[in-house]
Write a protein that holds these residues in place. Structure first.
Motif, PDB file in Angstrom:
ATOM      1  N   ALA A 137       0.955  -1.259   0.220  1.00  0.00           N
ATOM      2  CA  ALA A 137      -0.075  -0.134  -0.067  1.00  0.00           C
ATOM      3  C   ALA A 137       1.051   1.208  -0.011  1.00  0.00           C
ATOM      4  N   ILE A 146      -5.624   2.575   1.909  1.00  0.00           N
ATOM      5  CA  ILE A 146      -5.111   1.500   2.625  1.00  0.00           C
ATOM      6  C   ILE A 146      -5.681   0.995   3.161  1.00  0.00           C
ATOM      7  N   ASP A 162       1.677  -2.731   4.862  1.00  0.00           N
ATOM      8  CA  ASP A 162       1.429  -1.159   4.966  1.00  0.00           C
ATOM      9  C   ASP A 162       2.273  -0.770   6.037  1.00  0.00           C
TER      10      ASP A 162
END
Ligand code: GDP
Length: 297
Positions: A137, A146, A162
């Motif tokens: 992400a 996200i 992420d």
């Protein structure tokens, strides 16, 4: 049905030729005038249409078509072949790295369907090519991007990497790749940020990611519903960044066909996949010949 309006008009125009035993040059010219209008109304790029019609006409006249027993069928075959060639002739596949992980960077404007397509593509390659993807992400600007990727990943049972929205995309992408190597993921799909319009900041950020990460494939996601705008976006992205292929989304909608028929000829980049709906398995590899046959019915 896909490109309904275009299909109907092309079938009408070419259908008139089918019934005839012999064709005159005027018959062909009249039909081609209708084909040309149908393509323009479908929002196909003007120059692309002009070249297309001239190629078809040349072949119709040059190939003893008019003397053949079924000249109408012959013309339809030529139109089919030229439509196929316009869209790239053969299927263009993802090229995987000889030394995994393969890194795919997805780029495109906001709303084109990038995040959804990232999930779809990961799911497709997991299912059909036994890949072990990791989604990364890097869209740190769009609120909830996200979270959206995490939701998509969990639906598909595909991990998502992420680092929140406070790090820069280059660092996130690099850390994501390291994470993939550690965890044995042989495919990394990087979801980058999109903007509403192309701007320099966006392009610079994408160039930074490209330079640092050296993706094996940069795939541009464009929205078929936006017709010629999508083609312009593709041209701009390709000039600024260089892309390896295109994913055309929202072909299930009420789109006229212009983007699908123009983008390859304008950018010289192949359409690799098409998005055919909002569900995560609504992604198909793009086959120019099948698309041409679908259009001609
Ligand atoms: P992004 O801003 O480029 O990341 O776009 P999103 O992935 O959030 O998608 C924007 C909208 O387009 C969402 O509502 C998606 O469900 C929708 N979408 C994406 N691909 C397709 C498609 O192939 N067909 C249809 N009908 N909708 C799509």
């Amino acid at each position: 049905m896909i490109f309904e309006g275009l299909s109907e008009k092309l079938q009408n125009a070419l259908g008139k030729l089918k019934g005839k035993g012999k064709l005159s040059e005027k018959d062909v010219n009249d039909a081609m005038r209708e084909v040309k209008l149908a393509l323009l109304e479908a929002d196909v790029n003007f120059k692309v249409v002009k070249d297309f019609i001239s190629k078809v006409k040349d072949r119709c006249v040059g190939q003893d078509v008019m003397e053949s027993l079924t000249p109408g069928q012959h013309v339809i075959k030529i139109v089919n072949e030229e439509l196929t060639s316009l869209m790239g002739t053969v299927q263009s596949r993802i090229s995987f790295a000889s030394k995994p992980p393969t890194i795919i960077m997805l780029v495109g404007l906001q709303g084109a369907g990038k995040t959804t397509t990232g999930g779809k593509l990961a799911g497709y390659l997991k299912k059909h090519q036994s890949k072990r993807p990791l989604l990364v992400a890097c869209d740190i600007y769009r609120p909830a991007a996200i979270k959206q990727l995490q939701v998509v990943g969990s639906k598909l049972d595909i991990p998502v990497f992420d680092m929140g929205d406070k790090q820069n995309p280059v660092d996130i992408a690099k850390a994501g790749i390291e994470h993939a190597i550690k965890k044995g993921n042989d495919l990394v799909i990087i979801d980058t940020a999109g903007r509403l319009h192309i701007d320099e900041d966006l392009m610079n950020e994408l160039k930074d990611v490209k330079r640092e990460v050296k993706p094996h494939e940069i795939l541009l996601v464009i929205d078929a519903m936006t017709g010629q705008d999508a083609v312009n976006v593709a041209e701009n992205f390709n000039e600024a960044l260089g892309v390896d292929g295109i994913i055309l989304t929202k072909l299930d909608g009420d789109t006229r066909g212009g983007a699908a028929l123009s983008v390859r000829a304008v950018t010289h980049k192949p359409i690799k996949f098409i998005g055919m709906g909002e569900k995560l398995d609504d992604l198909e590899p793009f086959h120019p010949d099948r698309m041409a046959s679908r259009i001609l019915g």
